[in-house]
Design an enzyme around this catalytic site. Structure first.
Site, PDB file in Angstrom:
ATOM      1  N   ASP A  35       0.773  -1.589  -0.531  1.00  0.00           N
ATOM      2  CA  ASP A  35      -0.020   0.216  -0.189  1.00  0.00           C
ATOM      3  C   ASP A  35       0.429   1.008   0.355  1.00  0.00           C
ATOM      4  OD1 ASP A  35      -2.751  -0.824  -0.220  1.00  0.00           O
ATOM      5  OD2 ASP A  35      -2.739  -1.038   2.283  1.00  0.00           O
TER       6      ASP A  35
ATOM      7  N   ALA B  42     -10.756  12.003  18.314  1.00  0.00           N
ATOM      8  CA  ALA B  42     -11.306  11.745  17.103  1.00  0.00           C
ATOM      9  C   ALA B  42     -13.187  12.367  16.427  1.00  0.00           C
ATOM     10  CB  ALA B  42     -11.781   9.614  17.668  1.00  0.00           C
TER      11      ALA B  42
ATOM     12  N   SER C 206      -7.389  20.283  17.022  1.00  0.00           N
ATOM     13  CA  SER C 206      -6.673  20.747  18.275  1.00  0.00           C
ATOM     14  C   SER C 206      -6.121  22.398  18.240  1.00  0.00           C
ATOM     15  CB  SER C 206      -5.258  19.795  18.385  1.00  0.00           C
ATOM     16  OG  SER C 206      -4.537  20.735  16.821  1.00  0.00           O
TER      17      SER C 206
ATOM     18  N   LYS D 172      -6.238  24.342  14.639  1.00  0.00           N
ATOM     19  CA  LYS D 172      -6.142  23.655  13.214  1.00  0.00           C
ATOM     20  C   LYS D 172      -6.840  21.904  13.480  1.00  0.00           C
ATOM     21  CE  LYS D 172      -1.269  21.431  13.615  1.00  0.00           C
ATOM     22  NZ  LYS D 172      -1.421  21.373  14.336  1.00  0.00           N
TER      23      LYS D 172
END
Lengths: 579, 683
Positions: free
Chosen positions: B307, B376, B381, B393
């Site tokens: 990946d 989440a 933050s 941001k």
């Protein structure tokens, strides 16, 4: 020395076109004589009720080999037992005894041609022709057919079609063995080998005594004897007698005849292997490579390995014979020509050493000098090459045995580069290793097992004519020769007894058929596998490193197995002789 | 935890255990599993009989007693050394299992019934399909899937990683492992395995070696070793009558000594230790292989499907540019972006500071009142300063909602900037100060350092790398060439991945891949080697044949090398063992025959003193070489990527040629020591 080098150069020139021709025959490609021979083949197929296109897997192929050979053994046995009938029997030869017939028929069906009889006094012309000469063709053809099937399995174009045994057998006889035999037979007749059906002539010598001079259909037998790497002589003394091998020319013809097909087999294998490879990498198959690549990469590895083993053996044998016998030198006999005891003056040490090394490497078994009188190290080479049984070898079997060792080397080397071992794009796993192991075990088991038996039984000991180290060599030689389906005798051994007939008969039988069965099983198992990818991480079996490893593995395995007995036989004999 | 402990090759505890194990393994029932060593044991028993009753087989055996006894002792040592090797390997596995078991305490669990009522039950009573609630500080009773809630979980018991990870319902982070602890919030978990069948249980039995099956190559090699043993037995059994014919009588003890010297005891004694140690090395890398076979197959890998995100690149995480909106100055954006990142330990935050510094800005001095970590839920933050300024941001939508909620306005060109970043394959991070949106931080995919070199190493050993990514072809091509992979598949769906694997497999290639999500499970199952991330779903882990506890997809590269190393170790020691036999022959053959055939002295090229000391020296060398090679068997032969031919040549030189010469030296040295000793013993 010079003679030997010239002979080998001519051999190389002959073996390459033969290999390419064999490859064409094996893969049903066009050959020059197809227009005539296809008709003959088709006629035979029709008479025999054979469908040449019927595919056989390894089991069916093996069954066909065994059944065909089995029927031939039975018929041949009957002929030997009733040969006293008055048909093609001018010399009134008696029927052969049971145990000798058993030994003889197995010996010829397995292409061993170990002879516990002398042809001139034990076989009628009928037997010589329809048993001995006939079997020389079919046993050789069976061997080559199996070899071709084995190679088909290895290169694995299909999943389980190994070809058709009957078709292979017939094509090998009609396209290779018969034409070559006719050519070689005529050349031998030109050199003075008799070909007639006359009874033995009794001549009066100048000294006034009588001498029986035997002749018969010798040339016909002599040609296939070498082409099929059979080796059984018309006469007891084999190619040492002038009627079988009259001149240096006939000697060369016989040498080339026996060396031709085993070498050609390797070339055939190389070409078949590279063909499959090219099919996968279509892009890379450029014409240039195709035209000049006589061997194919994989074939080259094997050809080089076999050649190196052959040349090392030849050198030892030649120099050992040239060194002569110190005891005879002490007795005042000049040894400047080398050891001439038991050798023909018309042939000399060079041709004798070459013949000895060739006949044991190519497992023919014909002799042009008495191996019993070879110097200890000369005899050592002859014995060693039969113990290896893969220095070219006869009737395709040498190639198959060599590939067994290739698989073994592939396995060890494959692990050493950190991959599951693979050969010709197929993984070599537990199942194959088991069969490879059995193949490797059976040869020493037969040689050492029966030798030990002979040395503890009175019946066995009775056959030994010399005591001490040489006596051991005689026994070892006899069983090595039987197990390698070679057939040459050290002679000196009184071998026409029930014990020796039965033990060598069994040795020949198992050495031939057990090995063939396991080898076909290996090929059958490999051909079913999916082809794996080749990358820089894959073991290169065509590299010099691999070739050297292969040679070392062969020597180490042989040394580990046979060194102790060889030390007690020829090595001890040599050391005692020279010190 | 596993990472820290047991780094050392041996500790006292393992040593004592192994010594015990070596003796217990003398039981013929367990010895017969290793046919080569079983032959040694039979030899030992016969020589023991010969030491006690020297005349039992041979009439003139009386003076042989001392010699027989020495042979007997050396054979015993050979057996113990071989058993010891296996016991050490097992012991190290067991030590690991012990520490894992400690986490598997029987705990209480809060079972939620269908009606919603809670009952306290033993965790061992939980069955597949049960639903439990686990809150802050509680141990997750068994493997399961989060069906409700978001929480952080401390998985250090399993992974050794101290930083807790987020687990939430749905998506790729829903699987939890029994034995881990919830360190924030609470989770509703559906149990997915019955007791005794959990991931932890499997792991324990694997590292313990209890469920160790012989790998295909091990079986094949074992076949070879057994057949070699049979060949040597044939050689030796037939040698007795053949030598007798030549007037040489060989004593039974000598024949036994010869047998044991020749049969491949070195590799036979170390074979299973190599296998166990190989698994152990993988485990030490915090990768759990479901079987030894899986590790071995790694050595054969031809193609690696990787990946892009997380494996080749860090993910869309590193700041690469600042894009302003409206008429905000770049200066202001950068300054504020840096302030929000002062206490931000995430790669995004760190890289923002880094980029700011690179552009020539100092880290601003500010008085911080309160800092908010990324979660989440909030998906942003930031900091509240002493002077009341609130700087944030975060994800574009989250910031937009936040700004709207405190009455600010969304700049008209924000969306276009966000789209611009997204189209480049990057991730936008929006920055705001109080109620003003200042601009966007462009987080770019960055290729992990060292990847290029690693792919080069892989290429050197013939492994092709294919990068799979959902990115558009343009971005994919950029990353692919930057990382140096051989090939890439852009806009790749999970189905595409399976197709790629199948296509490669049709060409006869062995394919390895890594994956974490549920939708990776079919591809993981299709691949020959599937490495699932521990963070991934239960389905992915089930489908894979290896699980990486650290969830580091690049581990596959190391596992491949370990797989190769395991095979190389086996092959090299086999070669070494076989090559040794040459020297042993040169010691024993002259020793056996020299008395009757003095001319054979010429073969005694080592100039060994007497026949007895020659045979014993070879036998002692044969025994001593086993413990000498234990460290090599445990650590594995050093492996550097190079072409197969080069590697073969190197290993042949070291282990083949080395194997030929070492015993010549070794036996000679032992002979120099043994000869005077034998003199003293009068043998």
């Amino acid at each position: 020395m010079f003679q030997i080098i010239v002979t080998l150069i001519i051999y190389m020139a002959l073996v390459i076109p033969m290999g390419i021709y064999l490859y064409h025959v094996a893969t049903y490609k066009k050959t020059f004589a197809d227009s005539i021979l296809n008709g003959i083949d088709n006629f035979i197929y029709k008479v025999g009720g054979v469908d040449p296109k019927q595919a056989m897997n390894w089991k069916k192929y093996l069954a066909a080999v065994l059944i065909t050979n089995g029927i031939m053994v039975l018929l041949g046995y009957i002929v030997l037992r009733i040969q006293s009938i008055d048909f093609l029997n001018p010399n009134g030869i008696e029927n052969m005894e049971v145990d000798l017939s058993f030994n003889t028929i197995i010996s010829f069906m397995t292409n061993t041609n170990l002879q516990h009889y002398a042809g001139e006094s034990s076989l009628s012309f009928l037997s010589q022709m329809i048993v001995i000469t006939f079997m020389m063709f079919v046993s050789a053809a069976s061997g080559y057919a199996v070899c071709i099937a084995f190679v088909r399995g290895l290169v694995g174009k299909t999943k389980d079609n190994m070809g058709n045994f009957y078709s292979d057998l017939i094509r090998i006889i009609t396209r290779i063995l018969l034409p070559l035999s006719i050519i070689v037979g005529l050349m031998l007749v030109w050199q003075g080998v008799p070909q007639n059906l006359s009874a033995t002539i009794t001549a009066t010598t100048i000294e006034g005594t009588y001498q029986d001079i035997a002749s018969g259909p010798v040339a016909a037998l002599e040609s296939i004897k070498h082409i099929g790497t059979n080796g059984g002589g018309f006469f007891g003394a084999n190619s040492a007698t002038p009627f079988e091998n009259p001149t240096i020319w006939s000697n060369l013809i016989e040498l080339f005849s026996m060396m031709l097909l085993p070498g050609a087999c390797v070339i055939m294998f190389g070409k078949m292997a590279s063909e499959t490879k090219n099919k996968i990498k279509k892009k890379e198959s450029d014409l240039c490579e195709k035209r000049f690549n006589f061997f194919g990469k994989e074939g080259k590895t094997i050809f080089i390995a076999m050649s190196v083993l052959f040349l090392i053996g030849l050198a030892i044998c030649f120099f050992a014979e040239m060194a002569g016998n110190p005891l005879l030198a002490e007795a005042g006999l000049s040894q400047s020509m080398g050891s001439m005891e038991g050798k023909e003056v018309r042939l000399g040490v060079s041709q004798s050493a070459l013949f000895t090394t060739s006949t044991t490497s190519f497992t023919t078994g014909s002799v042009n000098n008495m191996h019993d009188t070879l110097t200890p190290f000369g005899g050592f080479v002859a014995m060693l090459h039969m113990m290896l049984n893969l220095v070219f070898g006869g009737k395709g079997v040498g190639l198959m045995n060599m590939i067994i060792y290739v698989l073994l080397t592939v396995f060890i080397c494959g692990l050493m580069i950190g991959r599951t071992p693979e050969y010709l794009g197929k993984k070599v796993e537990g199942k194959e290793m088991k069969l490879v192991a059995l193949c490797i075990i059976i040869h020493p088991l037969l040689i050492l097992g029966f030798s030990a038996l002979a040395l503890v039984s009175t019946a066995g000991l009775e056959g030994i004519s010399n005591g001490g180290f040489h006596g051991l060599s005689q026994v070892l030689y006899e069983f090595s020769s039987s197990a390698a389906n070679n057939g040459s005798g050290f002679e000196g051994l009184t071998d026409n007894s029930v014990f020796w007939n039965i033990t060598t008969g069994l040795t020949m039988f198992f050495a031939r058929y057990a090995a063939i069965a396991m080898q076909l099983a290996i090929a059958g198992s490999l051909m079913k596998k999916q082809r794996v990818n080749e990358s820089t991480g894959t073991l290169k079996t065509s590299s010099m490193t691999f070739t050297i490893s292969l040679i070392l593995v062969i020597y180490i395995f042989a040394a580990l197995t046979f060194l102790p007995v060889l030390c007690l036989g020829p090595v001890a004999e040599h050391l005692v002789l020279w010190n | 935890m596993m990472k820290q402990s047991n780094k050392k090759f041996l500790n006292k505890e393992i040593l004592i255990q192994s010594c015990k194990g070596a003796i217990i393994k003398m039981n013929p029932k367990s010895m017969i599993k290793n046919p080569v060593m079983f032959v040694v044991e039979i030899g030992f028993i016969i020589s023991l009989l010969l030491s006690i009753f020297p005349t039992i087989f041979e009439t003139n055996g009386q003076e042989m007693r001392t010699y027989n006894s020495i042979v007997c002792v050396v054979l015993l040592a050979t057996l113990l050394f071989a058993n010891f090797a296996e016991a050490i390997a097992e012991g190290r596995g067991k030590a690991q299992a012990q520490s894992l078991k400690k986490t598997q305490k029987n705990t209480k669990a809060r079972l939620v019934s269908a009606e919603g009522s809670e009952t306290i039950v033993d965790s061992s009573d939980l069955r597949k399909g049960d639903v439990v609630i686990v809150s802050l500080g509680e141990l997750i009773p068994n493997d399961g899937e989060v069906i409700e809630g978001v929480a952080t979980v401390d998985e250090s018991a399993i992974t050794g990683e101290s930083a807790p990870v987020v687990r939430e319902s749905g998506g790729d982070f829903c699987s939890v492992t029994g034995g881990t602890t919830v360190v924030s919030d609470s989770l509703k978990i559906r149990i997915t395995s019955d007791p005794g069948n959990s991931f932890l249980d499997k792991m324990i039995s694997l590292v313990e070696g209890a469920s160790r099956k012989k790998t295909p190559n091990e079986i094949a090699l074992n076949t070879l070793l057994v057949s070699l043993t049979i060949i040597f037995l044939i050689v030796i059994i037939t040698l007795y009558p053949i030598a007798a014919y030549s007037g040489i009588s060989i004593s039974i003890s000598t024949l036994i000594a010869l047998t044991v010297c020749l049969i491949p005891t070195t590799i036979g004694g170390l074979l299973s230790a190599i296998g166990i140690a190989g698994m152990d090395r993988v485990t030490r890398f915090n990768v759990i292989a479901m079987s030894g076979k899986a590790v071995e197959v790694c050595g054969d890998v031809d193609t690696m499907i990787l990946d892009k995100t997380g494996t080749i690149t860090f993910g869309n995480r590193l700041a690469a540019d600042f894009l302003t909106v409206n008429n905000i100055t770049k200066n202001e954006l950068i300054k504020n972006a840096m302030i929000t990142s002062i206490y931000d330990e995430t790669p995004e935050g760190k890289s923002t500071l880094e980029l700011g510094k690179q552009l020539g800005y100092e880290v601003p001095e500010v008085q911080v009142k309160e800092s908010f970590e990324f979660s989440a839920h909030t998906r942003m933050s930031g900091l509240d300063l002493e002077d009341g300024t609130k700087i944030r941001k975060g994800a574009s939508e989250a910031i937009s909602q936040y700004i709207l909620s405190i009455g600010g306005t969304i700049p008209s060109d924000l969306q276009s900037k966000v789209n611009e970043v997204a189209s480049l394959g990057g991730t936008p991070l929006t920055v705001c100060c109080n109620d003003t949106i200042l601009g966007v931080i462009y987080l770019k995919d960055t290729v992990k350092p060292g990847m290029k070199e690693r792919f080069e190493r892989l290429r050197a050993i013939g492994i092709k790398t294919i990068m799979c990514t959902g990115d558009n072809p343009l971005t994919a091509a950029t990353i692919a060439s930057e990382a140096g992979v051989d090939d890439f598949v852009a806009e790749c769906t999970p189905e595409d991945k399976i197709d790629v694997i199948k296509k490669e497999q049709d060409k006869g290639k062995i394919v390895a891949m890594t994956g974490d999500g549920t939708n990776d499970a079919p591809a993981l199952a299709q691949a020959n080697v599937g490495l699932a991330m521990n963070s991934g779903t239960a389905a992915a882990k089930e489908a894979a044949n290896m699980v990486d506890l650290d969830s580091d997809p690049t581990k596959i590269l190391e596992v491949v090398e370990i797989g190769k190393q395991m095979l190389i170790t086996r092959g090299s020691l086999t070669t070494f063992s076989l090559s040794n036999d040459i020297a042993k022959y040169f010691a024993i053959i002259p020793a056996m025959f020299m008395v009757e055939i003095p001319q054979l002295k010429i073969l005694n090229i080592m100039q060994l003193e007497t026949p007895n000391s020659a045979i014993l020296s070879a036998l002692i060398f044969n025994a001593i070489i086993i413990p000498c090679l234990i460290p090599l068997a445990m650590k594995g032969v050093t492996y550097k990527p190079m072409s197969s031919d080069k590697l073969l040549r190197k290993n042949l030189l070291v282990y083949g040629l080395g194997g030929v010469f070492t015993p010549f030296v070794g036996i000679k040295i032992i002979d120099l020591l043994v000869y005077p000793l034998l003199n003293i013993l009068g043998s």
